[in-house]
Design a protein around this motif. Structure first.
Motif, PDB file in Angstrom:
ATOM      1  N   ALA A 162       0.771  -1.457  -0.165  1.00 38.69           N
ATOM      2  CA  ALA A 162      -0.057   0.285   0.345  1.00 38.69           C
ATOM      3  C   ALA A 162       0.442   0.965  -0.336  1.00 38.69           C
ATOM      4  N   ALA A 163       2.269   1.059   0.142  1.00 35.22           N
ATOM      5  CA  ALA A 163       3.035   2.409   0.163  1.00 35.22           C
ATOM      6  C   ALA A 163       3.025   3.117  -1.225  1.00 35.22           C
ATOM      7  N   ILE A 164       3.021   2.078  -2.114  1.00 32.89           N
ATOM      8  CA  ILE A 164       3.774   2.515  -3.782  1.00 32.89           C
ATOM      9  C   ILE A 164       2.278   2.832  -4.044  1.00 32.89           C
ATOM     10  N   ASP A 165       1.956   4.051  -4.551  1.00 34.08           N
ATOM     11  CA  ASP A 165       1.048   4.829  -5.642  1.00 34.08           C
ATOM     12  C   ASP A 165       1.417   5.203  -6.649  1.00 34.08           C
ATOM     13  N   THR A 166       1.252   4.132  -7.365  1.00 32.53           N
ATOM     14  CA  THR A 166       0.736   3.866  -9.035  1.00 32.53           C
ATOM     15  C   THR A 166       0.666   5.229  -9.674  1.00 32.53           C
ATOM     16  N   LYS A 167      -0.134   5.631  -9.107  1.00 29.62           N
ATOM     17  CA  LYS A 167      -1.358   6.524 -10.060  1.00 29.62           C
ATOM     18  C   LYS A 167      -0.208   7.740  -9.775  1.00 29.62           C
ATOM     19  N   LYS A 168       0.410   8.307  -8.400  1.00 28.67           N
ATOM     20  CA  LYS A 168       1.464   9.533  -8.236  1.00 28.67           C
ATOM     21  C   LYS A 168       2.445   9.158  -9.254  1.00 28.67           C
ATOM     22  N   VAL A 172       4.503   7.956 -16.969  1.00 33.87           N
ATOM     23  CA  VAL A 172       4.197   6.399 -17.552  1.00 33.87           C
ATOM     24  C   VAL A 172       3.282   5.763 -17.108  1.00 33.87           C
ATOM     25  N   ALA A 173       3.068   4.288 -17.612  1.00 32.96           N
ATOM     26  CA  ALA A 173       1.830   4.405 -17.360  1.00 32.96           C
ATOM     27  C   ALA A 173       2.740   2.762 -16.443  1.00 32.96           C
ATOM     28  N   VAL A 174       2.738   3.363 -15.135  1.00 28.87           N
ATOM     29  CA  VAL A 174       3.859   2.591 -14.057  1.00 28.87           C
ATOM     30  C   VAL A 174       2.666   0.816 -13.835  1.00 28.87           C
ATOM     31  N   PRO A 175       1.486   0.812 -14.116  1.00 29.32           N
ATOM     32  CA  PRO A 175       1.283  -0.775 -13.561  1.00 29.32           C
ATOM     33  C   PRO A 175       1.540  -1.518 -15.070  1.00 29.32           C
ATOM     34  N   THR A 176       1.059  -0.516 -16.755  1.00 31.82           N
ATOM     35  CA  THR A 176       2.043  -1.767 -17.315  1.00 31.82           C
ATOM     36  C   THR A 176       3.538  -2.261 -17.263  1.00 31.82           C
ATOM     37  N   VAL A 177       4.216  -1.120 -16.636  1.00 25.64           N
ATOM     38  CA  VAL A 177       5.819  -1.192 -16.704  1.00 25.64           C
ATOM     39  C   VAL A 177       5.623  -2.110 -15.796  1.00 25.64           C
ATOM     40  N   ILE A 178       4.918  -1.769 -14.467  1.00 23.62           N
ATOM     41  CA  ILE A 178       5.748  -3.748 -13.597  1.00 23.62           C
ATOM     42  C   ILE A 178       5.075  -4.545 -14.052  1.00 23.62           C
ATOM     43  N   ARG A 179       4.583  -5.079 -14.707  1.00 27.92           N
ATOM     44  CA  ARG A 179       3.642  -6.035 -15.451  1.00 27.92           C
ATOM     45  C   ARG A 179       4.740  -6.736 -16.036  1.00 27.92           C
ATOM     46  N   ALA A 180       5.470  -5.884 -17.321  1.00 27.55           N
ATOM     47  CA  ALA A 180       6.887  -6.448 -18.512  1.00 27.55           C
ATOM     48  C   ALA A 180       7.133  -6.793 -17.504  1.00 27.55           C
ATOM     49  N   TRP A 181       7.994  -6.505 -15.794  1.00 28.10           N
ATOM     50  CA  TRP A 181       8.992  -6.638 -15.321  1.00 28.10           C
ATOM     51  C   TRP A 181       8.313  -8.319 -15.047  1.00 28.10           C
ATOM     52  N   LEU A 204      13.378   1.429  -3.727  1.00 25.04           N
ATOM     53  CA  LEU A 204      13.488   2.372  -2.475  1.00 25.04           C
ATOM     54  C   LEU A 204      12.025   2.106  -1.936  1.00 25.04           C
ATOM     55  N   LEU A 205      10.558   2.592  -2.402  1.00 24.45           N
ATOM     56  CA  LEU A 205       9.776   2.642  -1.377  1.00 24.45           C
ATOM     57  C   LEU A 205       9.415   1.228  -1.014  1.00 24.45           C
ATOM     58  N   HIS A 206       9.478  -0.154  -1.957  1.00 25.84           N
ATOM     59  CA  HIS A 206       9.319  -1.539  -0.959  1.00 25.84           C
ATOM     60  C   HIS A 206      10.701  -1.399   0.069  1.00 25.84           C
ATOM     61  N   ARG A 207      11.257  -1.596  -0.216  1.00 20.66           N
ATOM     62  CA  ARG A 207      12.554  -1.341   1.434  1.00 20.66           C
ATOM     63  C   ARG A 207      11.933  -0.603   2.467  1.00 20.66           C
ATOM     64  N   GLN A 208      11.885   0.339   2.193  1.00 19.04           N
ATOM     65  CA  GLN A 208      11.246   1.601   3.038  1.00 19.04           C
ATOM     66  C   GLN A 208       9.915   0.707   3.543  1.00 19.04           C
ATOM     67  N   ALA A 209       8.932   0.326   2.842  1.00 17.36           N
ATOM     68  CA  ALA A 209       8.328  -0.257   3.272  1.00 17.36           C
ATOM     69  C   ALA A 209       7.953  -1.965   4.057  1.00 17.36           C
ATOM     70  N   ARG A 210       9.419  -2.726   3.557  1.00 12.64           N
ATOM     71  CA  ARG A 210      10.025  -3.581   4.370  1.00 12.64           C
ATOM     72  C   ARG A 210      10.108  -3.575   5.919  1.00 12.64           C
ATOM     73  N   LEU A 211      11.414  -2.103   5.883  1.00  7.77           N
ATOM     74  CA  LEU A 211      11.412  -1.588   7.366  1.00  7.77           C
ATOM     75  C   LEU A 211      10.450  -1.309   7.989  1.00  7.77           C
ATOM     76  N   LYS A 212      10.000  -0.670   7.895  1.00  7.56           N
ATOM     77  CA  LYS A 212       8.509  -0.007   8.466  1.00  7.56           C
ATOM     78  C   LYS A 212       7.602  -1.673   9.431  1.00  7.56           C
ATOM     79  N   ALA A 213       7.461  -2.046   8.493  1.00  7.14           N
ATOM     80  CA  ALA A 213       6.728  -3.593   9.183  1.00  7.14           C
ATOM     81  C   ALA A 213       7.826  -4.287   9.263  1.00  7.14           C
TER      82      ALA A 213
END
Length: 85
Positions: free
Chosen positions: A4-10, A17-26, A55-64
């Protein structure tokens, strides 16, 4: 699944860029060069987007991780490490 820490719209607005499309491609295993050719995104923008998501993933994992540790356990460790207090 994205935390939830990653806001794809933002991120989509920031990088235009269409971030969800890029993530799906990765996730499908496409290389950055293939994504650039298919979507028309510059490699520099794609690289910056990848770094920011990591970076956002790393921050979310550290926070958890830090949220899961109880204050009682940290207090016990402190007593064990410095017994003269």
């Amino acid at each position: 699944m994205l935390p939830a820490a990653i806001d794809t719209k933002k991120l989509s607005q920031k990088y235009r860029v269409a971030v969800p499309t890029v993530i799906r491609a990765w996730k499908m295993g496409l290389s950055d060069q293939e994504i650039c050719l298919r979507t028309g995104i510059h490699i520099y923008i794609l690289h910056n987007l990848r770094q920011e998501i990591a970076l956002l993933h790393r921050q979310a994992r550290l926070k958890a991780k830090n949220g899961a540790a109880s204050p009682q356990a940290s207090r016990q460790r402190q007593i064990i490490l410095s017994p003269f207090i």
